[in-house]
Structure formats: C-alpha cells, structure tokens
Design a protein around this motif. Structure first.
Motif, PDB file in Angstrom:
ATOM      1  N   GLY A   1      37.381  -5.505  21.188  1.00  0.00           N
ATOM      2  CA  GLY A   1      38.286  -6.646  21.146  1.00  0.00           C
ATOM      3  C   GLY A   1      37.634  -7.855  20.521  1.00  0.00           C
ATOM      4  O   GLY A   1      36.777  -7.741  19.643  1.00  0.00           O
ATOM      5  N   GLU A   2      38.011  -9.015  21.029  1.00  0.00           N
ATOM      6  CA  GLU A   2      37.539 -10.290  20.490  1.00  0.00           C
ATOM      7  C   GLU A   2      36.141 -10.636  20.992  1.00  0.00           C
ATOM      8  O   GLU A   2      35.707 -10.165  22.039  1.00  0.00           O
ATOM      9  CB  GLU A   2      38.501 -11.401  20.915  1.00  0.00           C
ATOM     10  CG  GLU A   2      39.902 -11.219  20.423  1.00  0.00           C
ATOM     11  CD  GLU A   2      40.853 -12.245  21.020  1.00  0.00           C
ATOM     12  OE1 GLU A   2      40.398 -13.295  21.514  1.00  0.00           O
ATOM     13  OE2 GLU A   2      42.067 -11.975  20.994  1.00  0.00           O
ATOM     14  N   GLN A   3      35.502 -11.518  20.237  1.00  0.00           N
ATOM     15  CA  GLN A   3      34.228 -12.062  20.674  1.00  0.00           C
ATOM     16  C   GLN A   3      34.487 -13.317  21.499  1.00  0.00           C
ATOM     17  O   GLN A   3      35.441 -14.051  21.246  1.00  0.00           O
ATOM     18  CB  GLN A   3      33.346 -12.387  19.485  1.00  0.00           C
ATOM     19  CG  GLN A   3      32.905 -11.141  18.749  1.00  0.00           C
ATOM     20  CD  GLN A   3      31.814 -11.414  17.733  1.00  0.00           C
ATOM     21  OE1 GLN A   3      31.428 -12.540  17.483  1.00  0.00           O
ATOM     22  NE2 GLN A   3      31.312 -10.350  17.143  1.00  0.00           N
ATOM     23  N   VAL A   4      33.634 -13.544  22.473  1.00  0.00           N
ATOM     24  CA  VAL A   4      33.701 -14.722  23.323  1.00  0.00           C
ATOM     25  C   VAL A   4      32.347 -15.406  23.250  1.00  0.00           C
ATOM     26  O   VAL A   4      31.300 -14.738  23.271  1.00  0.00           O
ATOM     27  CB  VAL A   4      34.026 -14.326  24.785  1.00  0.00           C
ATOM     28  CG1 VAL A   4      33.861 -15.503  25.725  1.00  0.00           C
ATOM     29  CG2 VAL A   4      35.432 -13.760  24.879  1.00  0.00           C
ATOM     30  N   ALA A   5      32.364 -16.717  23.150  1.00  0.00           N
ATOM     31  CA  ALA A   5      31.113 -17.476  23.084  1.00  0.00           C
ATOM     32  C   ALA A   5      30.354 -17.387  24.394  1.00  0.00           C
ATOM     33  O   ALA A   5      30.943 -17.463  25.477  1.00  0.00           O
ATOM     34  CB  ALA A   5      31.407 -18.934  22.754  1.00  0.00           C
ATOM     35  N   VAL A   6      29.052 -17.229  24.293  1.00  0.00           N
ATOM     36  CA  VAL A   6      28.168 -17.278  25.453  1.00  0.00           C
ATOM     37  C   VAL A   6      27.736 -18.730  25.607  1.00  0.00           C
ATOM     38  O   VAL A   6      27.204 -19.332  24.682  1.00  0.00           O
ATOM     39  CB  VAL A   6      26.939 -16.356  25.262  1.00  0.00           C
ATOM     40  CG1 VAL A   6      25.934 -16.543  26.394  1.00  0.00           C
ATOM     41  CG2 VAL A   6      27.379 -14.905  25.158  1.00  0.00           C
ATOM     42  N   ASP A   7      27.975 -19.293  26.787  1.00  0.00           N
ATOM     43  CA  ASP A   7      27.628 -20.685  27.037  1.00  0.00           C
ATOM     44  C   ASP A   7      26.190 -20.854  27.511  1.00  0.00           C
ATOM     45  O   ASP A   7      25.584 -21.905  27.299  1.00  0.00           O
ATOM     46  CB  ASP A   7      28.567 -21.280  28.102  1.00  0.00           C
ATOM     47  CG  ASP A   7      30.017 -21.223  27.670  1.00  0.00           C
ATOM     48  OD1 ASP A   7      30.329 -21.673  26.553  1.00  0.00           O
ATOM     49  OD2 ASP A   7      30.847 -20.715  28.452  1.00  0.00           O
ATOM     50  N   GLN A   8      25.660 -19.824  28.175  1.00  0.00           N
ATOM     51  CA  GLN A   8      24.304 -19.928  28.709  1.00  0.00           C
ATOM     52  C   GLN A   8      23.689 -18.540  28.816  1.00  0.00           C
ATOM     53  O   GLN A   8      24.328 -17.611  29.317  1.00  0.00           O
ATOM     54  CB  GLN A   8      24.332 -20.582  30.089  1.00  0.00           C
ATOM     55  CG  GLN A   8      22.959 -20.783  30.686  1.00  0.00           C
ATOM     56  CD  GLN A   8      22.998 -21.570  31.980  1.00  0.00           C
ATOM     57  OE1 GLN A   8      24.023 -21.654  32.639  1.00  0.00           O
ATOM     58  NE2 GLN A   8      21.875 -22.141  32.345  1.00  0.00           N
ATOM     59  N   PRO A   9      22.432 -18.404  28.381  1.00  0.00           N
ATOM     60  CA  PRO A   9      21.774 -17.111  28.577  1.00  0.00           C
ATOM     61  C   PRO A   9      21.433 -16.905  30.052  1.00  0.00           C
ATOM     62  O   PRO A   9      21.112 -17.861  30.771  1.00  0.00           O
ATOM     63  CB  PRO A   9      20.503 -17.220  27.726  1.00  0.00           C
ATOM     64  CG  PRO A   9      20.318 -18.661  27.417  1.00  0.00           C
ATOM     65  CD  PRO A   9      21.629 -19.349  27.630  1.00  0.00           C
ATOM     66  N   LEU A  10      21.513 -15.665  30.487  1.00  0.00           N
ATOM     67  CA  LEU A  10      21.227 -15.324  31.871  1.00  0.00           C
ATOM     68  C   LEU A  10      19.829 -15.782  32.292  1.00  0.00           C
ATOM     69  O   LEU A  10      19.635 -16.234  33.424  1.00  0.00           O
ATOM     70  CB  LEU A  10      21.380 -13.811  32.081  1.00  0.00           C
ATOM     71  CG  LEU A  10      21.052 -13.257  33.457  1.00  0.00           C
ATOM     72  CD1 LEU A  10      21.909 -13.908  34.542  1.00  0.00           C
ATOM     73  CD2 LEU A  10      21.218 -11.750  33.463  1.00  0.00           C
ATOM     74  N   ALA A  11      18.868 -15.705  31.395  1.00  0.00           N
ATOM     75  CA  ALA A  11      17.484 -16.051  31.725  1.00  0.00           C
ATOM     76  C   ALA A  11      17.338 -17.481  32.242  1.00  0.00           C
ATOM     77  O   ALA A  11      16.431 -17.770  33.024  1.00  0.00           O
ATOM     78  CB  ALA A  11      16.583 -15.835  30.510  1.00  0.00           C
ATOM     79  N   SER A  12      18.240 -18.375  31.835  1.00  0.00           N
ATOM     80  CA  SER A  12      18.127 -19.776  32.285  1.00  0.00           C
ATOM     81  C   SER A  12      19.207 -20.173  33.287  1.00  0.00           C
ATOM     82  O   SER A  12      19.283 -21.331  33.693  1.00  0.00           O
ATOM     83  CB  SER A  12      18.165 -20.719  31.079  1.00  0.00           C
ATOM     84  OG  SER A  12      19.417 -20.649  30.429  1.00  0.00           O
ATOM     85  N   ALA A  13      20.033 -19.224  33.702  1.00  0.00           N
ATOM     86  CA  ALA A  13      21.116 -19.526  34.645  1.00  0.00           C
ATOM     87  C   ALA A  13      20.596 -19.509  36.082  1.00  0.00           C
ATOM     88  O   ALA A  13      19.763 -18.677  36.437  1.00  0.00           O
ATOM     89  CB  ALA A  13      22.239 -18.512  34.486  1.00  0.00           C
TER      90      ALA A  13
END
Length: 180
Positions: free
Chosen positions: A57-69
């Motif tokens: 399907g569509e791409q969705v923007a990643v707002d934050q990488p998991l490593a820094s969440a």
C-alpha cells in the motif's frame, strides 16, 4: 469528541507491512479529536510501507526512530496489525522493550487484528481478556490470555480489536482511555 484529546500524545509503533487502514484510520480519528500522534519505527528509514488488500500500500512518514523513542514521552501506544508488521516487530528486542515499558507504566496499550502478537511477545497478554484476528486465538490462549470474539475488548489499560471493520470502536476506546 472534538478537542477532547488536546495535549495527549499517542505513539504508533509499526514497520513495513502494517495493515494500511489499521494505522491510518486510528491516527486520523485520534488527531481529529485533538491528539498528537507519532509514528515510530525501527531503523532509520524516513517511511514505512503499508499493506492493503493483497499488495503493498501507501508509504507513511516515520516521525521518530524506535532507538530514540521513550514510553514516558507518550500517553498511549497503538499497535496496528497486518501479518508482516507485528511478525517483524515481535523479534525486535527494542520494540518488545518499548511495549513492555508501556505495560509497566499502566498507560493504554491498544492492539488491533494481528497486533496482539506483540502482546504475547511482550508478556502483556497473560491473564488478560483480549480479542484479535481469529487466527491468533490459539496463540493468545497459549500465552495465558482469555480470548473473546468482540468488536473491542478493554481489560484495564489493554485495548484490543479484531479487524479493520472494528476501527471506529477501537479508536473510540483509545480516546475514552485517554480522557478517563
């Protein structure tokens, strides 16, 4: 529920292969009620790609990488389904630790469709009432959960739903947990 969630921050943990509607529609509804949502994904990609029907399907923007969440930066966690997405996340130690941190905090953790696989892996399903896509019933039972066939099941801070048709009830339960 317009503006009822003003000031609330919701993390959405996903990776490639999330069910398109199960990420985008809860995100849209929560934002329409005033919440800020943050799409979090492992790795350093700027986007993740959904799964719609029987193809990408569509791409969705990643707002934050998991490593820094950090779980303490959010008021709730949403775990979209799709088969590929939770299957990939459940073998990612950082993703499992992130989910466990939400569970330990008592903040709402909401999983839909195949998303409850992550509740199994993180240990959050044990002793809890849940629902999911029907094919996860045995997995959840083996993990010590009590599976129910219902549009949405709320057990304390845990919110689960079965499928895309349940999204309105799922998002509503998340919204109510955030204002409750």
């Amino acid at each position: 529920m317009a503006h009822a969630l003003d000031g609330k921050n919701v993390a959405i943990l996903a990776t490639d292969g999330f069910e398109q509607s199960e990420l985008q529609e809860p995100k849209r509804l929560l934002e329409s009620w005033g919440a800020t949502t943050t799409v979090i994904a492992p790795g350093d990609s700027a986007t993740i790609r959904g799964w719609k029907d029987k193809d990408w399907g569509e791409q969705v923007a990643v707002d934050q990488p998991l490593a820094s969440a950090r779980a303490d930066a959010y008021d709730a966690l949403v775990l979209p389904g799709g088969v590929i997405n939770p299957d990939a996340l459940r073998i990612d130690a950082q993703a499992v630790a992130f989910i466990q941190a939400f569970g330990a905090s008592g903040k709402p953790v909401a999983a839909i469709c195949h998303g409850p696989w992550l509740l199994v892996e993180s240990g959050l399903a044990k002793g809890r009432a849940v629902t999911s896509w029907p094919s996860l019933k045995t997995d959840l039972g083996n993990a010590g959960a009590q599976w129910r066939d219902a549009e949405v099941v709320v057990d304390g801070n845990l919110i689960t739903s079965r499928k895309p048709d349940d999204i309105p009830a799922f998002a509503d339960a998340v919204g109510k947990a955030l204002v409750g």
